[in-house]
Each structure stands twice: as structure tokens, then as C-alpha cells.
Design an enzyme around this catalytic site. Structure first.
Site, short mmCIF file in Angstrom:
data_model
loop_
_atom_site.label_atom_id
_atom_site.label_comp_id
_atom_site.label_asym_id
_atom_site.label_seq_id
_atom_site.Cartn_x
_atom_site.Cartn_y
_atom_site.Cartn_z
N CYS A 1 108.60 81.61 102.36
CA CYS A 1 109.04 80.74 103.68
C CYS A 1 110.39 80.83 104.16
CB CYS A 1 108.36 79.51 103.61
SG CYS A 1 108.78 78.45 102.26
N GLU B 1 107.48 84.64 112.97
CA GLU B 1 107.57 84.56 111.21
C GLU B 1 106.92 85.98 110.87
OE1 GLU B 1 105.18 82.02 108.62
OE2 GLU B 1 106.67 82.09 107.49
N GLU C 1 105.00 71.38 105.30
CA GLU C 1 105.90 72.43 105.06
C GLU C 1 105.44 73.67 105.60
OE1 GLU C 1 108.81 72.05 103.06
OE2 GLU C 1 108.35 69.86 102.43
N LEU C 2 105.87 74.00 106.59
CA LEU C 2 105.44 75.23 107.37
C LEU C 2 106.37 76.30 107.32
CD1 LEU C 2 104.23 73.39 110.23
CD2 LEU C 2 103.07 73.74 108.18
N ASN D 1 101.25 81.88 98.27
CA ASN D 1 102.41 82.62 97.86
C ASN D 1 103.13 82.13 96.68
OD1 ASN D 1 103.36 80.59 99.43
ND2 ASN D 1 105.26 81.77 100.33
P1 NAP Z 1 97.56 79.32 105.60
O1 NAP Z 1 96.66 80.43 106.22
O2 NAP Z 1 98.10 78.18 106.49
O3 NAP Z 1 96.85 78.55 104.53
C1 NAP Z 1 97.37 77.58 103.79
C2 NAP Z 1 96.20 76.54 103.10
O4 NAP Z 1 95.61 76.00 104.25
C3 NAP Z 1 95.04 77.64 102.38
O5 NAP Z 1 94.91 76.62 101.24
C4 NAP Z 1 94.22 77.41 103.31
O6 NAP Z 1 92.95 77.71 102.70
C5 NAP Z 1 94.26 76.27 104.00
N1 NAP Z 1 93.51 76.08 105.26
C6 NAP Z 1 93.12 77.04 106.24
N2 NAP Z 1 92.48 76.46 107.16
C7 NAP Z 1 92.43 75.16 107.01
C8 NAP Z 1 91.96 74.16 107.98
N3 NAP Z 1 91.30 74.35 108.99
N4 NAP Z 1 92.29 73.03 107.28
C9 NAP Z 1 92.78 72.78 106.04
N5 NAP Z 1 93.15 73.70 105.17
C10 NAP Z 1 93.01 75.06 105.85
O7 NAP Z 1 98.73 79.96 104.96
P2 NAP Z 1 99.21 80.94 104.02
O8 NAP Z 1 98.94 82.30 104.30
O9 NAP Z 1 98.44 80.57 102.68
O10 NAP Z 1 100.73 80.90 103.49
C11 NAP Z 1 101.68 81.57 104.16
C12 NAP Z 1 102.20 80.36 104.96
O11 NAP Z 1 102.84 79.42 104.35
C13 NAP Z 1 103.53 81.06 105.92
O12 NAP Z 1 103.64 80.46 107.01
C14 NAP Z 1 104.80 80.37 104.92
O13 NAP Z 1 105.90 80.39 105.53
C15 NAP Z 1 104.09 79.06 104.70
N6 NAP Z 1 104.76 78.54 103.54
C16 NAP Z 1 105.71 77.48 103.86
C17 NAP Z 1 106.31 76.96 102.81
C18 NAP Z 1 107.37 75.98 102.85
O14 NAP Z 1 107.79 75.40 101.83
N7 NAP Z 1 107.75 75.28 104.20
C19 NAP Z 1 106.25 77.39 101.52
C20 NAP Z 1 105.36 78.35 101.18
C21 NAP Z 1 104.73 79.00 102.21
P3 NAP Z 1 92.40 79.44 102.74
O15 NAP Z 1 93.24 80.00 101.69
O16 NAP Z 1 91.06 79.13 102.11
O17 NAP Z 1 92.27 79.85 104.05
#
Ligand code: NAP
Length: 472
Positions: free
Chosen positions: A279, A373, A245-246, A149
Site C-alpha cells: 500500500c 492506485e 487502512e486503505l 499482500n
Molecule cells: P480487498 O479486495 O479490499 O480485500 C481485503 C479484505 O476484505 C479481504 O479479506 C476480502 O475478502 C475482504 N472483503 C471483500 N469484500 C468484503 C465485504 N463486502 N465485506 C467485508 N470484507 C470484504 O483488498 P486486497 O486486494 O486484499 O488488498 C489490496 C488493497 O489493500 C490495496 O488497496 C492496498 O493498498 C490495501 N492495503 C492497505 C494497507 C494499509 O495499511 N493502508 C496495507 C495493505 C494493503 P476476500 O479476499 O474473500 O475478497
């Protein structure tokens, strides 16, 4: 684009197509790395960590400072790239590109400030002839895994502090949005970063993630993404430093003395930016029963006015979600809430990956649109009777990233600040506000560890204690 591994730009026959979420047109392709690439990257990163640890603070400052200047000069190009691959509107793409400059500049400053402290060991009964001080040293190899994002700024929040602290970093950007991270890698190299300092590996997290996070050569994992993947990484990481950071389902509390026009403006701004895929988006609007219908009347027109469409057109205010599947999920959750007795006041429609900005009223806190979420362009409005009930509802979540309250009453504001379980608390604005220099991060299952360069360098370093045993 190619990926950057072991000091070289590498193409692979196995490719991932990066698509514009608005019309599915192809923006570019990137190589799809495999487990062999991860092993190669890790071996190289171990050497890289030694190279980076020898680089003086002044040099690390100079490189990051130059990178910030190069990024500033390319703001429009970076902003457009972010919008094209992620789907956020151009204004938000440009803003993210500007914020990324600040993040790298702030990291540069930290490269000059890494320090320990003297420890007054003579305060210990056995410490009279001892002299002690701490040394802050890099962790070594940092694995930086980022979400879709904020494809540039959230990568900068990891790479900037990691390099400022003298580490070698392996970046694994999200598969949907890997281009901005690759462009950042190019810029850092152009700014003079030793090639040993960074590698950017594109590929499926599900396929290469486990090998990266479980490897002992990685000394620090910095992850931003979903709670589910964060949980998996924590289980696999073993004994190494980890920052998480989830996600969240951030609440806003609207007290009866609030300026309703200001609240409506804030909710429209903080609930729908980046199509709600932030997030710290406002998701739950907990509203005093005394002003409930007045607030809905104030909010409706402001949300209705958010024009949807092609994110690359200047007039668009809300673009597509990153994938059509996500828009379908939001549609399903809203319909489920309506089935349970909630009311759609505005929106509630979908066209492909575009979900119309939506307000759902009379939401029961147990509905998915409130307790999970949502990560989409809809807010759930729920009434309450007292500040204590509002705080209880706000805390009724596994998450705790950010929260807001609107009130002029100091007692209520302080009760909110003290009692609401969240890492960032906003009085008279929504939860979606962040200065890149501030400590940022969640409590509960929104994660642990802080970002913001000043705080992240502490997470990216180890503290060593040195004791001189003097004879006099
Ligand atoms: P995501 O599906 O958890 O993916 C995040 C990253 O993790 C991607 O690079 C993904 O790669 C990678 N990943 C997937 N499976 C993995 C594994 N088994 N081992 C290691 N890495 C792996 O999250 P998203 O959909 O990209 O982002 C949305 C989420 O991020 C929401 O829950 C949001 O709240 C959270 N977020 C939190 C913050 C904060 O600061 N707290 C900021 C922004 C977003 P692939 O893309 O290749 O699957």
C-alpha cells in the site's frame, strides 16, 4: 487446513483452493464459510469477550510473548508459507515472518501498559469535592479483516493489539492468502490463548463480509484493504468503532539537489518490493525538470537488474503478482499511458502473472497509472518546476497514506512535511518504510485510525470516566 470456529477446528465440504501465484500449483485448501458460520462465530465471540476481559494483563502478556517465541522458532516455515501463498520472494517472506514476531512482541508489551489517568476535576467550577479517573476497557468483539499482500504481519497488527487489550477477535483473512492467518491461530492456541479469544473464518468477503461487519455484536472493525471495500464496510457498519487502512498512490519528490544514485536505489527498493503490491509502494516519482533525464539514466539500470521469476528461488528479486488478472490490469494501464504520450523506459512486458519491473516516463498526472492506485511493479515519472508545484502534484489525489522527498534543503524538507497530505512522511527515503512500532495509517481516503501496537490498543479499547462524589 481447517478453519477455527467456536473453539474447534472445522472442515467443510465446500472448499477454497489456495494456489501458488507463480505456477497455479495448489498449496492447500481451506473451508468456505457461509452466513451460518458467521452467526455461530459471533455468538461464541460474545462469550469469548467475557472470557478475555477477565484475563489479567500479565496473562495476556505471557500468552503473546510465548506466541512471539514460537513464531521466531518457526521463521523459515512461516516465511516459506507466506511466499508460497502470496507470491512474494523468499527474502520478503522471511522478513515478514520476522516483522510479525516484533508485532506480536510489541503487542505483548502493551498488555501490561493499558492505563487510564486521573482527571483534575477540581479545575472545574463545580468539581471541588470530586475525584475522577479514566479506565481503559476492551471493546468486546473485534472483527479483523485483512488483505492478501501481508498475510501474516497485517493479521498480527490486528490480532496482537486486540488480544493485548482483552478482546475476543474474529479474523477474516483474504481468500487468496488465508493459510498464514490459520497458522498464527494455531500458534496462539499453542501459546495458551483461551480458545474463546480467537476464531479464524475463511471464506469469500463478498459472501460473508456484510453479515460480519453489520452485526451489532461486533463492537470494533479493523479493516485493511481496498478503498472500495472500505467504503462499503463504513456504510454498513452502523454505530461501532472502525479503523480503515486503505490504499494509496504514494508519491516521491526528487528535488534538484538530491543524490540521484541514492534516489534510484530507493525507488528500485520501494517501488517493486512484493511486485509493487504494497500500500505504501512508490508509485509516482515527481522529479525536478532540472535533473529529469539524469534521474531516468540513474534509475533505468537499477530497475533493469531486478530479476523476475519463481519467488521461491533465492536469486529472484521480483516474483509474480497475486493473480494473472492483476498483471493484465497493470499491462493495460501502462499501455494506456503510452497511448497518451508516456514512454516506457524499462520493462513493459508480461508473462502470465509476472509483470516486468517497469519505469514509465513523461506521465501526465491525469493518467490512471498516476491518479489511481496501481498496486503493481511500475512507477510513473512526472516532471515539475518548483517545490510548490511538486507539493500540489503530491496532494492531487484522493489518497494520503505515505510520501517521500529527496533533498538536502531543510526548508524544502519542512515544506514537504508540513504541506503534503499523508499519514507517514519520509525525508531522504521512499514512502515504503515502516517500523512496526510506529503510528501508521492514512489521511483522506487512505483511511483513519492508527496501527502499531501502542496506537492500535487505543483503537481497540473504550475509555470510561469514573467520578467519586465525595462529601469532604
Ligand atoms: P480487498 O479486495 O479490499 O480485500 C481485503 C479484505 O476484505 C479481504 O479479506 C476480502 O475478502 C475482504 N472483503 C471483500 N469484500 C468484503 C465485504 N463486502 N465485506 C467485508 N470484507 C470484504 O483488498 P486486497 O486486494 O486484499 O488488498 C489490496 C488493497 O489493500 C490495496 O488497496 C492496498 O493498498 C490495501 N492495503 C492497505 C494497507 C494499509 O495499511 N493502508 C496495507 C495493505 C494493503 P476476500 O479476499 O474473500 O475478497
Amino acid at each position: 487446513m481447517k478453519l477455527f470456529i467456536a473453539g474447534e477446528w472445522v472442515a467443510k465440504s465446500n472448499k477454497i483452493e489456495v494456489k501458488n501465484p507463480f505456477d497455479n500449483s495448489m498449496v492447500d485448501t481451506v473451508p468456505k464459510a457461509d452466513a451460518g458460520d458467521i452467526d455461530r462465530a459471533l455468538s461464541f465471540a460474545e462469550t469469548g469477550a467475557k472470557v478475555m476481559a477477565r484475563l489479567p494483563g500479565y496473562e495476556r502478556w505471557r500468552i503473546l510473548r510465548k506466541a512471539a517465541d514460537l513464531m521466531a522458532a518457526r521463521n523459515e516455515e512461516l516465511g516459506r508459507l507466506i511466499s508460497a501463498e502470496e507470491g512474494k520472494i523468499l527474502a520478503e517472506g522471511r522478513l515478514e515472518a520476522n516483522r510479525a514476531v516484533e508485532t506480536i512482541m510489541g503487542s505483548a508489551e502493551e498488555a501490561k501498559r493499558l492505563h487510564g489517568e486521573t482527571v483534575p476535576l477540581d479545575g472545574d467550577p463545580g468539581g471541588s469535592r470530586k475525584l475522577g479517573f479514566t479506565l481503559r476497557v476492551p471493546c468486546g468483539v473485534v472483527a479483523a479483516i485483512s488483505p492478501f499482500n501481508f498475510p501474516l504481519n497485517l493479521v498480527c497488527h490486528k490480532v496482537g493489539p486486540a488480544l493485548a487489550a482483552g478482546n475476543s477477535v474474529i479474523v477474516k483473512p483474504a481468500t487468496d492468502t488465508p493459510l498464514s492467518a490459520l497458522r498464527l491461530t494455531e500458534i496462539l492456541l499453542e501459546a495458551g490463548l483461551p480458545p474463546e479469544g480467537i476464531q479464524c473464518i475463511t471464506g469469500s468477503g463478498a459472501e460473508i463480509g456484510d453479515a460480519l461487519v453489520s452485526d451489532r455484536r461486533v463492537r470494533k472493525i479493523t479493516f485493511t484493504g481496498s478503498r472500495e471495500i472500505g467504503d462499503r464496510i463504513c456504510r454498513l457498519a452502523g454505530i461501532k468503532k472502525v479503523t480503515m487502512e486503505l490504499g494509496s498512490n504514494c508519491p516521491v519528490i526528487v528535488m534538484p539537489d538530491a543524490d540521484l544514485d541514492k534516489v534510484a536505489t530507493a525507488v528500485a527498493a520501494t517501488g517493486y518490493a512484493n511486485a509493487g503490491q504494497v500500500c505504501i509502494s512508490t508509485q509516482r516519482v515527481l522529479t525536478s525538470g532540472k535533473i529529469y533525464s539524469d534521474f531516468l539514466s540513474a534509475l533505468g539500470p537499477k530497475v533493469q537488474a531486478l530479476a523476475t521469476g519463481n519467488q521461491l528461488r533465492e536469486e529472484t528479486k521480483v516474483g509474480p503478482m497475486v493473480r494473472e488478472a492483476d498483471a493484465l490490469r497493470v499491462e493495460e494501464w501502462v499501455q494506456e499511458a503510452v497511448g497518451g504520450g508516456a514512454r516506457v523506459i524499462v520493462g513493459g512486458t508480461r508473462s502470465g502473472a509476472i509483470y516486468a519491473p517497469t519505469v514509465v516516463a513523461d506521465v501526465n498526472p491525469k493518467m490512471r497509472i498516476s491518479c489511481d492506485e496501481l498496486f503493481g511493479p511500475a512507477v510513473a515519472v512526472t516532471p515539475f518546476n518548483s517545490i510548490d508545484e511538486a507539493v500540489e502534484l503530491a496532494n492531487d489525489s484522493v489518497y494520503g497514506l505515505a510520501a517521500g522527498i529527496f533533498t538536502e534543503n531543510l526548508e524544502w524538507a519542512m515544506k514537504f512535511a508540513r504541506r503534503v497530505e499523508a499519514g507517514n512522511l519520509h525525508i531522504n527515503w521512499g514512502p515504503q518504510w515502516r517500523a512496526d512500532l510506529m503510528p501508521y495509517g492514512g489521511v483522506k481516503e487512505s483511511g483513519f485510525g492508527k496501527e502499531g501496537p501502542r496506537y492500535a490498543v487505543e483503537e481497540m479499547t473504550e475509555l470510561k470516566m469514573v467520578v467519586f462524589h465525595l462529601s469532604e
